[in-house]
Design a protein around this motif. Structure first.
Motif, short mmCIF file in Angstrom:
data_model
loop_
_atom_site.label_atom_id
_atom_site.label_comp_id
_atom_site.label_asym_id
_atom_site.label_seq_id
_atom_site.Cartn_x
_atom_site.Cartn_y
_atom_site.Cartn_z
N VAL A 12 67.21 4.52 66.14
CA VAL A 12 66.70 4.60 64.78
C VAL A 12 67.56 3.71 63.90
O VAL A 12 68.78 3.84 63.88
CB VAL A 12 66.72 6.06 64.30
N SER A 13 66.93 2.82 63.14
CA SER A 13 67.67 1.81 62.39
C SER A 13 68.10 2.27 61.00
O SER A 13 69.00 1.69 60.41
CB SER A 13 66.80 0.55 62.22
N GLY A 14 67.45 3.29 60.47
CA GLY A 14 67.65 3.67 59.07
C GLY A 14 66.66 2.98 58.15
O GLY A 14 66.60 3.28 56.95
N GLY A 15 65.85 2.07 58.69
CA GLY A 15 64.87 1.37 57.87
C GLY A 15 63.83 2.29 57.27
O GLY A 15 63.41 2.11 56.12
N VAL A 16 63.40 3.30 58.02
CA VAL A 16 62.41 4.25 57.50
C VAL A 16 62.99 5.02 56.32
O VAL A 16 62.29 5.30 55.34
CB VAL A 16 61.94 5.20 58.62
N ASP A 17 64.27 5.35 56.39
CA ASP A 17 64.91 6.06 55.28
C ASP A 17 64.93 5.19 54.02
O ASP A 17 64.76 5.69 52.91
CB ASP A 17 66.32 6.47 55.69
N VAL A 18 65.15 3.89 54.21
CA VAL A 18 65.09 2.96 53.08
C VAL A 18 63.68 2.94 52.49
O VAL A 18 63.49 2.97 51.26
CB VAL A 18 65.51 1.55 53.52
N PHE A 19 62.66 2.91 53.36
CA PHE A 19 61.28 2.95 52.89
C PHE A 19 61.01 4.20 52.05
O PHE A 19 60.33 4.15 51.02
CB PHE A 19 60.29 2.92 54.06
N LEU A 20 61.53 5.34 52.50
CA LEU A 20 61.29 6.59 51.77
C LEU A 20 61.91 6.53 50.38
O LEU A 20 61.31 6.99 49.40
CB LEU A 20 61.84 7.77 52.57
N VAL A 21 63.12 5.99 50.28
CA VAL A 21 63.76 5.86 48.97
C VAL A 21 62.94 4.93 48.08
O VAL A 21 62.68 5.24 46.90
CB VAL A 21 65.20 5.34 49.12
N LEU A 22 62.54 3.79 48.62
CA LEU A 22 61.75 2.84 47.82
C LEU A 22 60.41 3.44 47.40
O LEU A 22 59.95 3.22 46.28
CB LEU A 22 61.52 1.56 48.63
N SER A 23 59.79 4.21 48.28
CA SER A 23 58.52 4.85 47.93
C SER A 23 58.71 5.79 46.75
O SER A 23 57.90 5.83 45.82
CB SER A 23 57.97 5.62 49.13
N GLY A 24 59.77 6.61 46.82
CA GLY A 24 60.05 7.52 45.71
C GLY A 24 60.33 6.78 44.42
O GLY A 24 59.87 7.19 43.34
N PHE A 25 61.06 5.68 44.51
CA PHE A 25 61.41 4.91 43.32
C PHE A 25 60.17 4.26 42.68
O PHE A 25 59.93 4.41 41.48
CB PHE A 25 62.43 3.83 43.69
N PHE A 26 59.39 3.57 43.48
CA PHE A 26 58.24 2.85 42.94
C PHE A 26 57.14 3.81 42.46
O PHE A 26 56.58 3.63 41.37
CB PHE A 26 57.66 1.90 43.98
N PHE A 27 56.84 4.83 43.24
CA PHE A 27 55.73 5.70 42.89
C PHE A 27 56.06 6.54 41.66
O PHE A 27 55.25 6.67 40.74
CB PHE A 27 55.36 6.60 44.06
N THR A 28 57.26 7.08 41.61
CA THR A 28 57.65 7.89 40.45
C THR A 28 57.75 7.02 39.20
O THR A 28 57.33 7.43 38.11
CB THR A 28 58.99 8.59 40.72
N GLY A 29 58.31 5.81 39.36
CA GLY A 29 58.36 4.90 38.22
C GLY A 29 56.98 4.57 37.70
O GLY A 29 56.76 4.52 36.47
N MET A 30 56.03 4.36 38.59
CA MET A 30 54.66 4.08 38.17
C MET A 30 54.07 5.27 37.42
O MET A 30 53.41 5.10 36.38
CB MET A 30 53.81 3.73 39.40
N LEU A 31 54.33 6.49 37.91
CA LEU A 31 53.81 7.67 37.23
C LEU A 31 54.41 7.80 35.83
O LEU A 31 53.69 8.14 34.87
CB LEU A 31 54.14 8.93 38.05
#
Length: 684
Positions: free
Chosen positions: A30-49
């Protein structure tokens, strides 16, 4: 002058997907890349809301439409292609599992199915589902709905009390509390059952919430240039090396996941309030904003969707457990081509444009978008009808809707063919390929085995419940599959059979493992079962005495089995140790007998050489010599002949999966098991 767009975060997406693909293809970690995606998803989606909330809260219908338009079309295309490939290259015995995963993926609940089965995600092989990687999309989808509902409810509450401007502060507090609770839960559940925690939404929720917290606060954060440089350099180095430093499959989403999550947070902060491509930006930020990483970031979603099924189908085609350098490059190239086509022809036409465009260009874009929507909808409906029809067929097929039951031993001698040379007439194999998955011992239907996420000890009674003599049947599913015969023997011989069973858990007092993951629940369960045996004092205890050798051919008796035998001796309990049955595999990759037979194999070619799965002598014999009250049962000759362990004997299918005996074959083994129990216990 900056346009405010965060090119560095597009590049961070590109880096994350590069790490995910490289680690899946060549490193098996496991690279940790998925964890980065999860953080970015939270950042972008919440910011958009937050940007769309204003005084009235987010427009729920608009947000859902936008999110579905961004996520669903590419997902539908990849799922449809995966279903088509599954039908073409995989036996029909695997279609049901594929259909289930299609539906759970479309409903964004696939992570719960994987949590239930505690699948081993980090080690790709041809036996793994080509849709298994979509668990992270399910977590993201569930997060989107949760945070959308949260922002909507809080916005309405702030309006009701006349303080709409307090929304952001209230959301920040709720996000902090929820994220902290999720991290505490992840820490606890990772210690108890890592396989469950890895896919559990509640345990993963703190990662996108970390991004959500940044979205709430980013506008009020201003960091000195030197601090931003340190954050950017450190964050980039940590993300690049995380998969090599940390065994994420065994530690995430517990506290160790703070490493990739913290690094992603650092990179988001480092580029805040600055032009990510300006010379004044930190070097690491400018690197992330470089064109190659930004363009790779644009393909990140499509590449994530495609790379895993391409990898799994390639492994199945090559019949290998790993791709190697050349194979990995082939998989990477094909995945990139498919991702690019998906991005250009599916994703791009459906994304709203914020830049001015001529009326003719806008009309052309709308026309392309309509074509994509119609095409994807048609593909999606066709796929859902196809998988739904197959599942309906299976549910209404008599072969899958009922149990096999008693068979005529003259037509279906089963084990008697090997043991007694019984004549075997030509007849249809039973259980059939469709019957086999449901040909299980009675405990599987009675709820009498604890699953891998259940800590409680479940005791059930079989055989003659009023008998004076008691045989305790203890251990994992490899003890459980003997219950079909033991129940019959108990009823005919007047023996009370009491079961204490837990999936994947032969009794262990050491540090038990589930595959290569710690399994602490197994030890706690084992201690309680031993306490019950000490107090209840059955006449005999029966469990497995061997297991496959993880380091080579044959089978072994592990040291932790012997520790349990010592406990039995201390309690004065005599023990029946039954030799485990052969496990089907090719180069360590398990395969189901029914899949091999459905794919054109036969009883011999789908079997295993005896010397590959069984040692020449029962390995438990040497250890048992030190325990006068340990008696061994060995039915290997009732499953294998002198050279081969077939998957069918006496017209009966031996396995219902890759390593558990079918209930029907165990029923044919009852006379042989009866003789050996009688000889060991001297009850008859």
């Amino acid at each position: 002058m900056s346009d405010g767009y965060r090119y560095d975060l597009d590049g961070l997406r590109g880096l994350a997907i590069a790490l995910v693909v490289i680690f899946h293809l060549w490193l098996g970690r496991v690279s940790g890349g998925v964890d980065v995606f999860l953080v970015l998803s939270g950042f972008f989606f919440t910011g958009m809301l937050l940007r769309r909330s204003g005084d009235g809260g987010p427009a729920v219908r608009e947000v859902l439409s936008r999110t579905a338009r961004r996520l669903l079309p590419a997902l539908v295309v990849v799922l449809a292609a995966t279903v088509a490939m599954t039908v073409i290259v995989r036996p029909f015995t695997q279609w049901s599992a594929a259909a289930d995963q299609v539906l759970t993926s479309l409903l964004y609940v696939q992570n719960w199915e994987l949590a239930r089965t505690a699948a081993d995600y980090q080690a790709a092989d041809a036996s793994v589902s080509p849709m298994q990687h979509l668990w992270s999309m399910s977590v993201q989808g569930q997060f989107y709905l949760l945070i959308l509902a949260l922002v909507g409810v809080l916005a309405a509450g702030c309006r009701r009390i006349g303080r709409p401007t307090a929304l952001q502060a209230v959301i920040t507090m709720v996000v902090v509390v929820a994220g902290g609770a999720s991290l505490l839960y992840a820490t606890a559940v990772s210690h108890r059952h890592q396989g469950w925690a890895y896919y559990d939404t509640a345990a993963r929720l703190w990662e996108p919430l970390a991004g959500a917290l940044l979205a709430c606060m980013i506008g009020r954060i201003s960091l000195p240039r030197g601090v931003r440089a340190v954050l950017a350099t450190t964050g980039l180095a940590v993300i690049a090396g995380c998969g090599l430093m940390v065994d994420g499959a065994h530690l995430f989403p517990g506290p160790a996941a703070l490493i990739p999550v913290g690094a992603a947070v650092a990179l988001i902060l480092a580029g805040a309030g600055a032009d990510s491509r300006a010379r004044s930006a930190p070097t690491a930020t400018r690197l992330l904003a470089s064109r190659p990483l930004v363009e790779l970031g644009a393909l990140a979603y499509a590449l994530y969707l495609w790379h895993w099924p391409v990898l799994i189908f390639y492994l199945g085609w090559r019949e290998r457990p790993a791709v190697g350098l050349v194979g990995g490059l082939i998989v990477l190239t094909v995945s990139l081509i498919l991702a690019r086509l998906t991005h250009v022809w599916v994703e791009t036409p459906l994304r709203a444009r914020s830049t001015p465009a001529s009326a003719q260009h806008e009309q052309s874009r709308h026309r392309r978008a309509r074509i994509v929507v119609v095409a994807v909808t048609a593909v999606g409906i066709t796929m859902i009808v196809a998988v739904g029809s197959w599942q309906w067929y299976l549910r209404h097929n008599p072969e899958t809707a009922s149990r096999v039951g008693q068979l005529d031993p003259k037509i279906y001698p089963g084990a008697a063919k090997l043991l007694d040379g019984a004549f075997t007439p030509h007849a249809k194999m039973r259980p059939s390929l469709l019957e086999a998955p449901g040909d299980l011992p009675p405990s599987s239907f009675d709820g009498c085995i604890s699953d891998m996420s259940t800590r409680a000890v479940i005791a059930c009674t079989y055989g003659d419940p009023h008998a004076v003599r008691t045989l305790a049947v203890v251990g994992s599913s490899h003890t459980e599959h003997w219950l079909t015969a033991l129940d019959a023997i108990g009823k005919s011989r007047g023996i009370r059979i009491v079961s204490y069973l837990k999936m994947g858990c032969p009794l262990s007092l050491g540090e038990p493992m589930l595959g290569d993951q710690p399994y602490p629940d197994c030890r706690d369960w084992s201690v309680e079962v031993l306490d019950r045996l000490r107090d209840d004092r059955p006449d005999w205890v029966l469990s497995t005495a061997t297991r496959p050798n993880p380091d080579g051919p044959g089978d072994i008796t592990p040291d932790d089995y012997i520790q349990v035998w010592t406990k039995y001796a201390d309690f004065g309990l005599p023990f029946l140790g039954i030799r485990d049955t052969p496990w089907l595999h090719r180069d360590g990759v398990p395969y189901r007998a029914i899949d091999c037979l459905a794919d054109g194999g036969d009883a011999d070619t789908c079997g295993m050489p005896r010397d590959a799965v069984l040692a020449a002598d029962n390995p438990a014999a040497a250890a048992a010599a030190d325990f006068p009250d340990v008696h061994l049962i060995d039915l290997s000759d009732a499953v294998c002949d002198v050279t081969i362990c077939r998957v069918v004997e006496g017209n009966i299918l031996i396995y219902h999966d890759s390593h558990h005996l079918s209930a029907t074959y165990v029923r044919s083994l009852a006379p042989a098991l009866d003789r050996q129990i009688g000889a060991a216990t001297r009850w008859w």
